[in-house]
Motif scaffolding. Structure first.
Motif, PDB file in Angstrom:
ATOM      1  N   GLU A 172      -4.799   1.787   3.825  1.00 29.31           N
ATOM      2  CA  GLU A 172      -5.827   2.738   3.379  1.00 29.31           C
ATOM      3  C   GLU A 172      -6.570   3.333   4.561  1.00 29.31           C
ATOM      4  O   GLU A 172      -6.839   4.531   4.602  1.00 29.31           O
ATOM      5  CB  GLU A 172      -6.820   2.022   2.455  1.00 29.31           C
ATOM      6  N   THR A 173      -6.894   2.491   5.533  1.00 33.77           N
ATOM      7  CA  THR A 173      -7.678   2.926   6.684  1.00 33.77           C
ATOM      8  C   THR A 173      -6.968   4.007   7.489  1.00 33.77           C
ATOM      9  O   THR A 173      -7.546   5.025   7.848  1.00 33.77           O
ATOM     10  CB  THR A 173      -7.933   1.724   7.622  1.00 33.77           C
ATOM     11  N   ILE A 174      -5.687   3.760   7.790  1.00 34.08           N
ATOM     12  CA  ILE A 174      -4.998   4.712   8.657  1.00 34.08           C
ATOM     13  C   ILE A 174      -4.235   5.744   7.846  1.00 34.08           C
ATOM     14  O   ILE A 174      -3.451   6.521   8.379  1.00 34.08           O
ATOM     15  CB  ILE A 174      -4.025   3.993   9.608  1.00 34.08           C
ATOM     16  N   GLU A 175      -4.537   5.765   6.584  1.00 35.10           N
ATOM     17  CA  GLU A 175      -3.849   6.591   5.592  1.00 35.10           C
ATOM     18  C   GLU A 175      -3.392   7.969   6.084  1.00 35.10           C
ATOM     19  O   GLU A 175      -2.218   8.331   5.944  1.00 35.10           O
ATOM     20  CB  GLU A 175      -4.792   6.752   4.401  1.00 35.10           C
ATOM     21  N   TYR A 180      -2.906  -4.408   3.246  1.00 35.48           N
ATOM     22  CA  TYR A 180      -3.077  -3.334   2.269  1.00 35.48           C
ATOM     23  C   TYR A 180      -4.187  -2.390   2.711  1.00 35.48           C
ATOM     24  O   TYR A 180      -4.024  -1.170   2.762  1.00 35.48           O
ATOM     25  CB  TYR A 180      -3.403  -3.949   0.909  1.00 35.48           C
ATOM     26  N   HIS A 181      -5.296  -2.995   3.103  1.00 31.86           N
ATOM     27  CA  HIS A 181      -6.449  -2.181   3.505  1.00 31.86           C
ATOM     28  C   HIS A 181      -6.174  -1.413   4.776  1.00 31.86           C
ATOM     29  O   HIS A 181      -6.650  -0.297   4.959  1.00 31.86           O
ATOM     30  CB  HIS A 181      -7.688  -3.067   3.660  1.00 31.86           C
ATOM     31  N   TYR A 182      -5.416  -1.991   5.652  1.00 33.88           N
ATOM     32  CA  TYR A 182      -5.042  -1.291   6.881  1.00 33.88           C
ATOM     33  C   TYR A 182      -4.365   0.031   6.531  1.00 33.88           C
ATOM     34  O   TYR A 182      -4.613   1.061   7.132  1.00 33.88           O
ATOM     35  CB  TYR A 182      -4.115  -2.174   7.704  1.00 33.88           C
ATOM     36  N   TRP A 195       0.830  -1.202   0.000  1.00 35.39           N
ATOM     37  CA  TRP A 195       0.000   0.000   0.000  1.00 35.39           C
ATOM     38  C   TRP A 195       0.867   1.256   0.000  1.00 35.39           C
ATOM     39  O   TRP A 195       0.663   2.174  -0.791  1.00 35.39           O
ATOM     40  CB  TRP A 195      -0.955  -0.005   1.209  1.00 35.39           C
ATOM     41  N   ALA A 226      -5.571  -7.628   3.952  1.00 39.12           N
ATOM     42  CA  ALA A 226      -5.851  -6.903   5.196  1.00 39.12           C
ATOM     43  C   ALA A 226      -4.764  -5.875   5.457  1.00 39.12           C
ATOM     44  O   ALA A 226      -5.033  -4.746   5.873  1.00 39.12           O
ATOM     45  CB  ALA A 226      -5.959  -7.886   6.355  1.00 39.12           C
TER      46      ALA A 226
END
Ligand SMILES: Cc1ncc(C[n+]2csc(CCOP(=O)(O)OP(=O)(O)O)c2C)c(N)n1
Ligand SMILES: Cc1ncc(C[n+]2csc(CCOP(=O)(O)OP(=O)(O)O)c2C)c(N)n1
Ligand code: SF4
Ligand code: SF4
Ligand SMILES: [Mg+2]
Ligand SMILES: [Mg+2]
Lengths: 338, 617, 617, 338
Positions: B211-214, B207-209, B172, B205
């Motif tokens: 994005e979440t805490i971007e 990768y998405h993490y 990410w 997960a």
């Protein structure tokens, strides 16, 4: 090629180099017998290779008009291993001494024996270091006075055939320089054996260890101190007067005639490893009246190392196909940059 | 959220030997390569087979340097340090750039891990760290378990995929696709689909993490590099060497015989070669190094291409036999994958300290060509050239590699087999005339007759031999002649070298940095950067360390100062000073580690200072 | 009859291996020594144990140089050549001075002997020779038989004393007494009085034969030399080395353990040492050279003075273990009696070609002191110094000798045991505190705890070790530090060297001839003679080839030209050029033979010519 | 000194260095047993020396709080020989692996055995090269797939005890890592034997060759695949259900009970070399149902090399008198110059 070979004589196997052993050295006799049997091998001359280490005995290849290498001390056996694997078609003969083969070269020897490459090893045992002018060797008896053991050697010597057997050799035999006919037979047997042949040749060094094998090689004493083994034949010696029986696990000398006949005797079975072991041990203790055995003590068929290797090459090709260099270079994971 | 464009990044993945660090690193590398980055990698294994978990000794590392520009080393100081436990931090923190960034698995910083790593077990290491560095700590273990809460796998198996979380997270950060790794996992675990899917789930997960805490994190863009067009693969030094040897065997039409005894870091060459029996490669695991080299000599005598490899202690054991090969004048390639010495030394570390041994370490006058590979992919052509010299000049050749090259890897635009140099063994012409084994051609090379060839029967050996005939000779003048011939024969090999080319800079000027072997990348980067800053410095890298190229002297003498960086206490510098009487300076690093380009830059700047001073006074 | 006085004479006794040449030579030497001449001798054995009688390969020689002045070499060209057969003439004629004199046993020139020697069997070699040389031929065989016509011995035994005829004849020429040899024969054949008396009869007959044919022959007077007063003995290099080792063991109060494997020309050290078990000397004939050196390392670890010796091929095998000893920092002395190389080479000939191997021939950074003996008697103090350095600096030390030194002999004014240097092992003080095996003193030397000493228990090994503790350490900085410490420790040994002294000439000037090892005598003679002729040349001889003495640089730089003669293809010259960046010139001879002073003189004169040219232009 | 020693415990023989074998490695158990018996040797700690070569097993000395040396690959035996001769008072223990001791170090091993120095050799046989991460070794069975034998090893392995016997070893024995009590007994026997003791210890490398000795070491199979030898006792195994008889020279498994009782069985005689040979060969062929023997296969008293050497030193002094350095330097032939 082998057609041409038929016309070869022992002389064709001699080189133009002066033979430089001391006059009277036992090496001459061995050279002669080896040259004599060469035409009988039915192997083209160009397929024969002699490999040696360093020592008087190791000068041998210079006198054989074949391919040959006088390598470095102790390494004839490992050079020969590489050669045989590279060029399995060759008839490879290793010439080594008790120092070259059992002292510095002991490890390569036992590893060659266990691997069982089809190589003929001739160990010239003179129980001395000849070339370096007379130090005791790993086969010199305890107490031997030499330049390096002025108070007598204290090293318990190797029993070369017992050592070879312990290393899982598939062929072990013994002969002597002064017995040309037997020598020839043993050389031919070594050649015929498919696998590593270990032939110990008692060789007199008349300069530094004269008479080491006198008891076993002189005409008069010989019948009583030596035993000539033949597969399937009873163990008879002393001009047929004595024989050997197995009393449990112990060999015992008996007089033939009144109490014992040949049929009571131990019948030599080349393929019995335990018996071979007992034969190798008829060695240390002359007091017990046991003669020292000559001939083939043991032989066994076991797959050849070079055949097993070749087999893997063949099956690798069968499985993966003949190697493709481009595919190898590329590997399994490529990407393009445009 | 910021998006920076940077031209290169160095990441160090580190954690316990069991944490899957090597896999994480190599997957990231593959993805970066596919994306078009140039890159270079280096693994750093613990010295022990399985050092105790959680300890500093047990830390495994994977360093990766990738960029939009040409990359020559796995990087110096680290931009991003990934630490899976406290021990990894302890070991690697000093490697982090001042403005570097740490990604830490907070689950690896519990009391037990802190203690094992040698921190006070009540310390809050990560908080303290935050005062000086940018730190992102995430409880990877917990996050992984959460991602897999629906999986049917046991805890142990679930936890095993935690490296994928970190990998996903890094994908990410650098905006990379998950495709390559997803495919890889599917293939690798084809027979265990549950494990495959768990790993992929966790990868996503991670990768998405991101994005979440971007919001709180910088993201970097590292554009594709302008690489030469073509097909590439990744290759390590030991791999390159092994396939180079096979290529040379094919190109010379000689079967390859490889006699070897395992030793770190050379064993992988044996492993690699033993997998290619379908090329007719014969690997022989000998009982020791002496049997390894002498079996190879026997094989060469038998008409094969005999090769052996080892590292320091094993090479020492081979020296007597190498002397024999010099006397026999048979082809033989000896590879020394150098490691930290002396004696057993630092077996898993790199060093360049066997150069003088390679050049001088034999009894008697025993010259032998020595050539050195300078990078993982360079081993391929080095191996081929070594074989070509050995065969065409009938001589043993020593190839120097080292632990850094052997275990490092880089993308390689590999050649076509048909474009590789041909190799012509000087086979004896056995036309019925007498075969003289030591008769020579204009290069002073003798011809080669092989058992099985009628009319070529001859004897060779380690005693001095008469010119032409090869018979044993004790003649004094003959000996002197033969010693000179053997020396001249090796010297003449230099006549076939291609002209020297500068790696960087002009062929004359103020300062020349002269390197050999694995210092290549660090020197290249340093000199490039200095030249960017306007410093008059050039870089020349020697492949042929013995004999030296004919055009070396002129080049050296065209510079005011010559600096020679080596991973030893100064060895090439001795050869250069002796031969050319120039006051070359040595830059030494003897830590089992490669140079950083910054170290070389500093040394060059010191030379600049001295020059200026000289010119001023 | 003329009586010339000459200051020195070189005689070469030569004949078949069975002719008693060595005995004849050594008896003449003893008598000359007793008379007061200085002298130097060198035997020249055939390569074969017993080469075929009558052939050139079978010729045995004994060279003797004696004089009324100091003698430094066994001589160059020969004044008097004694040949017992045609082969001896064939082999040695080229060695004879133009005005040299031949004494030939005409019985050795029959058809058979001529043929074996490679002369046409109908040639009259001796008559032809007379055209160019002074020849005295006598039928020694016949004369001997005549002298013994009343003896009861068989022909074989009678003929065996024919060497005594020649010896007696030479005693007459040089006016020497028969006493010493008569006594010797009486002792030697004490148990065979008939043989003793036959030999003495023949010896006298030879002497009287001289008197009888006196008129036609020149007689030479070689007066006693002005030798330093004292008690002398004759000593060969291998003997000197052996007793030097025993002396060092006594002086250090350490038992001597000698682990060795036979090899020419080092074996005699083993033979000699094994005869001195009453000194507590333990000789161990190992299974190979690796076991020889490692058993010596084990012995040193056990608190003995571990020593091993070999020649080229054997030294090559020891290199891995020497690296271990460097890591262990245990005393160990390795003697290399160099012979012709490479590989098996010329085993019975001399060479100096293992110097670079001694200095550089190990894997990793593995520095070790190297010291070289320069003459047969010099081996004694060289051995002692080597042991002293090894023990007091806890390091392996390489001693370089060679075949020429080993087998050559010379008179030696030997020292008293009490005047020999003391040797102080740095024993660990085990006073209850913790023993740190790698803690060092100001010379960087660690202390030595030995099994059996309570409180000194510790582990050593070949892996890199932590400073002070000696524990295994993979720490990068520690490794660099340890490499530097080991190097510096060896370097500091030079601080204890006595200041360099010139062998001949001033400490500055036009030309310096720099030598090491067995070139000593030839250089000394050459430089002396040149200085006599007014040439500005000096001679410096290095005992310490690594590390170099601290005062060497200044000396070297005080000369306009430096010439380095070596029995190799140029090795010391490389070390000198590298270290001091001076354009030292190499003078090489690679024939298995020592230099002649004339060869060195010629090379110096060439340097003179170059200098003059430079000064003129 | 030995008074102090009485109070020593196994812990006193542990160093402060972290033990760095893989978790689960068989080496741990051996280390523990060795540390356990140390206080029982009645040898002062400072007289004990551990010498090793290179390999996982060879890290051993670092963990023993005695004198010790981690030497170079294959040379522990020759280092130990020099040490023992230099310092005969020491109790010398050699720790070596199947690679270290039988591959590169095979020669020094067999020479040490024939010379019979009083050294205890512990050969950790895991049938693999551990430290170099998993290549086959000279004891790996034919067919074993390893990093260097992807198609299976083709080298016929050594039989270490047969090799040692062939080299005239005076003590050969076998034990296993998983059998601490037997191990301890064998360690103590090795120590007690005056002469070279060769103890082969089966050791599991759980990382590169896990389970190599499973059949012989797991609880369930063990009674049927292993035979524990005791001098003077019959050869019984399988929980007392089976025994071994000698049928001529061939060992044969028999069921105890109906046809055979213990008194019919082969009675173990440690001092019978031929029987020992047969025992060493109960090895290759599991199909014949013969168990593999553990315990002391052979022991023999033979003069110690170090004693013979010492004897020569003593008698040299007796004959020639204590060496006089001045006399040595002067030699027998001097002259004076005034
Ligand atoms: C590496 C090395 N070590 C030692 C020697 C010296 N050397 C040459 S032959 C030899 C022993 C010879 O004994 P053996 O093998 O019994 O042969 P023999 O001369 O008795 O036939 C030795 C020690 C050598 N040439 N090379
Ligand atoms: C001269 C030399 N050659 C090779 C090596 C590499 N090496 C180290 S240990 C080893 C083999 C280890 O096998 P083994 O003796 O069975 O010990 P293990 O690790 O299995 O206990 C090898 C080949 C070395 N250190 N030195
Ligand atoms: S020394 Fe002995 S072995 Fe060597 S050639 Fe002479 S007699 Fe034969
Ligand atoms: S690799 Fe094998 S032998 Fe080595 S420590 Fe690990 S488990 Fe033990
Ligand atoms: Mg011999
Ligand atoms: Mg193992």
């Amino acid at each position: 090629m082998s057609e041409e070979n038929i016309t070869l004589t022992p002389k064709d196997f001699a080189t133009d180099q002066d033979v430089r052993w001391c006059p009277g050295c036992g090496d001459y006799s061995i050279l002669k017998q080896v040259q004599t049997i060469m035409p009988e091998l039915d192997v083209p001359k160009e397929d024969i290779v002699f490999i040696s280490g360093i020592g008087c005995s190791s000068r041998f290849p210079y006198y054989m008009n074949t391919y040959g290498m006088h390598s470095i001390h102790g390494r004839a056996t490992s050079v020969a291993s590489g050669l045989k694997l590279a060029n399995p078609n060759t008839s490879v003969w290793v010439v080594t001494g008790d120092g070259d083969g059992l002292s510095i070269g002991g490890n390569h020897l036992i590893h060659l024996l266990r691997r069982n490459l089809d190589v003929n090893i001739l160990l010239f045992n003179n129980e001395i270091y000849g070339l370096t002018k007379g130090q005791y060797s790993p086969t010199s008896p305890v107490g031997q006075v030499t330049k390096s053991s002025p108070m007598g050697a204290i090293d318990h010597p190797f029993n070369p055939l017992a050592l070879a057997l312990g290393a899982d050799a598939t062929f072990i035999a013994r002969t002597a320089d002064r017995d040309p006919l037997h020598q020839r037979e043993m050389l031919l047997r070594s050649h015929k054996h498919k696998g590593s042949s270990f032939l110990e040749i008692y060789q007199n060094c008349n300069v530094f260890n004269d008479g080491a094998f006198e008891v076993m090689t002189d005409k008069k004493g010989r019948p009583f101190t030596t035993l000539y083994l033949e597969h399937g034949k009873p163990l008879v010696f002393a001009n047929g007067e004595k024989g050997i029986i197995l009393d449990g696990l112990k060999p015992k000398v008996v007089n033939l005639g009144a109490d014992y006949s040949e049929s009571d005797l131990w019948i030599h079975d080349e393929h019995d490893q335990t018996k071979a072991y007992i034969l190798t041990r008829m060695f240390e203790d002359p007091q017990d009246g046991l003669p020292r055995p000559f001939g083939v003590l043991y032989s066994e068929e076991r797959p050849l190392y070079e055949d097993l290797l070749e087999g893997q090459l063949v099956s690798a090709k069968a499985i993966k196909g003949e190697g493709n260099l481009d595919a190898l270079i590329a590997g399994s994971n490529t990407w393009d940059v445009k | 959220m910021s998006q920076h464009e940077v031209s290169k990044v160095t990441i160090l993945f580190s954690g316990d030997s069991g944490d899957g660090i090597q896999l994480t690193g190599s997957e990231f590398s593959h993805t970066a390569a596919l994306y078009g980055n140039d890159l270079s990698t280096f693994p750093d294994f613990p010295a022990e087979i399985r050092a105790p978990q959680g300890t500093v000794a047990g830390v495994s590392g994977f360093k990766l340097n990738f960029g939009s520009e040409a990359i020559y080393t796995p990087g110096g100081s680290v931009d991003v340090l990934v630490v899976m436990n406290a021990a990894a931090l302890k070991k690697n923190l000093s490697d982090l750039k001042e403005d570097g960034f740490i990604i830490a698995n907070s689950a690896g910083f519990d009391k037990r891990n802190l203690k094992l790593a040698g921190y006070p077990d009540d310390s809050d290491v990560l908080s303290e760290l935050r005062e000086s560095h940018r730190v992102l700590d995430l409880d990877v273990t917990k996050l992984t378990r959460e991602a897999l809460k629906d999986s049917s796998l046991g805890t142990k198996d679930r936890d095993r995929s935690k490296n994928m979380f970190v990998l996903g997270f890094l994908y990410w950060i650098y905006g990379r696709s998950l495709d390559r790794t997803t495919q890889f996992l599917e293939t690798k675990f084809a027979k265990k689909p549950e494990i495959a899917s768990a790993n992929i789930t966790v990868l996503k997960a991670g990768y998405h993490y991101g994005e979440t805490i971007e919001a709180s994190l910088p993201r970097y863009i590292v554009k594709p590099a302008k690489l030469e067009a073509g097909t590439y693969r990744n290759i390590s030094g030991n791999q390159g060497l092994a396939i180079g040897l096979i290529a040379a065997a094919e190109k010379s039409n000689l079967p390859l015989f490889y006699g070897s005894y395992p030793i770190t870091p050379a064993s992988d060459i044996l492993h690699e070669l033993s997998r290619h029996k379908n090329f007719g490669v014969k690997t022989f695991q000998a009982e020791d190094e002496i049997a390894a080299v002498t079996s190879a000599i026997g094989a060469s005598f038998g008409g094969n291409l005999g090769v052996t490899a080892s590292s320091g202690p094993g090479i020492a054991l081979k020296t007597e036999a190498i002397g024999l090969a010099i006397m026999l004048e048979l082809p033989l390639v000896i590879v020394n994958v150098q490691r930290g010495g002396p004696s057993t030394g630092l077996p898993t570390k790199t060093e360049q300290a066997d150069l003088l041994q390679a050049v001088y370490g034999r009894n008697g006058e025993a010259p032998m060509p020595v050539i050195a590979a300078h990078s993982p992919s360079d081993t391929f052509s080095t191996a081929i050239e070594a074989c070509k010299i050995a065969i065409e000049h009938m001589t043993p050749v020593m190839v120097l590699s080292d632990g850094y090259i052997a275990n490092g890897s880089e993308p390689w635009k590999f050649p076509n087999a048909k474009d590789l140099p041909t190799i012509n063994p000087p086979k004896a012409k056995l036309d019925g005339g007498e075969y003289l084994p030591y008769q020579r051609d204009e290069k002073l090379v003798r011809s080669w007759a092989v058992p099985g060839e009628a009319g070529g029967e001859h004897r060779v050996g380690g005693l001095e031999k008469e010119e032409n005939t090869g018979n044993v000779s004790y003649d004094p003048e003959n000996h002197e002649r033969m010693v000179k011939i053997r020396a001249e024969k090796v010297q003449r090999i230099a006549n076939s070298f291609t002209p020297l080319e500068m790696e960087e800079g002009e062929t004359s000027g103020d300062i020349l940095v002269l390197g050999w072997g694995s210092t290549f990348g660090a020197i290249k980067v340093a000199v490039r950067e200095l030249r960017g800053d306007g410093v008059h410095v050039s870089h020349l890298h020697l492949r042929h360390v013995s004999p030296f190229p004919n055009d070396l002297e002129e080049l050296l003498k065209s510079f005011k100062r010559v600096l020679i960086p080596e991973i030893n206490n100064g060895q090439l510098v001795k050869l250069i000073r002796d031969q050319y009487l120039i006051d070359a300076k040595s830059l030494c690093k003897i830590q089992g580690l490669p140079f950083r380009s910054s170290e070389i830059k500093a040394a060059v700047m010191e030379e600049v200072r001295i020059l200026t001073q000289m010119q001023e006074s």
